[in-house]
Scaffold this active site. Sequence first.
Site: not given
Length: 185
Positions: A7, A68, A141
Amino acid sequence: MHILGIDPGSRNCGYAIINYAPHVNSLKLIEAGIIKIKERDLQTQIMEFVEGIDLVIKNIHIDEVAIEDIFFAYNPQSVIKLAQFRGALSLKILQEIGNFSEYTPLQVKKAITGNGKADKTQVAFMVKRILGLKGEIKPLDITDAIAIAITHSQRIKTNDVHSTPNLQRAMPLKSLSANPSKGCI
């Protein structure tokens, strides 16, 4: 098979490594953490970020990487900065692993909760449930990185990893021409 979920962020980068055994459909969290990026000049921040990713990659053999995708943000400067971090990350992954897959937040939420509009607490709840984890995963996160890795494992299970659902060709590739007079590029 070890799957690294990332992420990316310009302040914190969540990462998670899960072990996926496709023949028994088993998932196990191996490692998860945060790469903290200190407030400095952009070049130093990008170097710290890449060095952090390098440590993760070199610590455990990685078979697959899922990242992501960049999503819409209200601040264009933030998007540009994140894109610079993503570019450095992409290059590092390509050099070390060879390829990666990308998932939008909507795809991850839908894969984990069944609802593309789920909030972060719903995603966190399902991540813990899927992996059988107790306690809270912080910061979010890390939860997002785990969710990205799980999403990728689901795509592997359905053999849909390297498909390009957004690619639509109007004509066969061989009919495209580099000749500007024919109107094609």
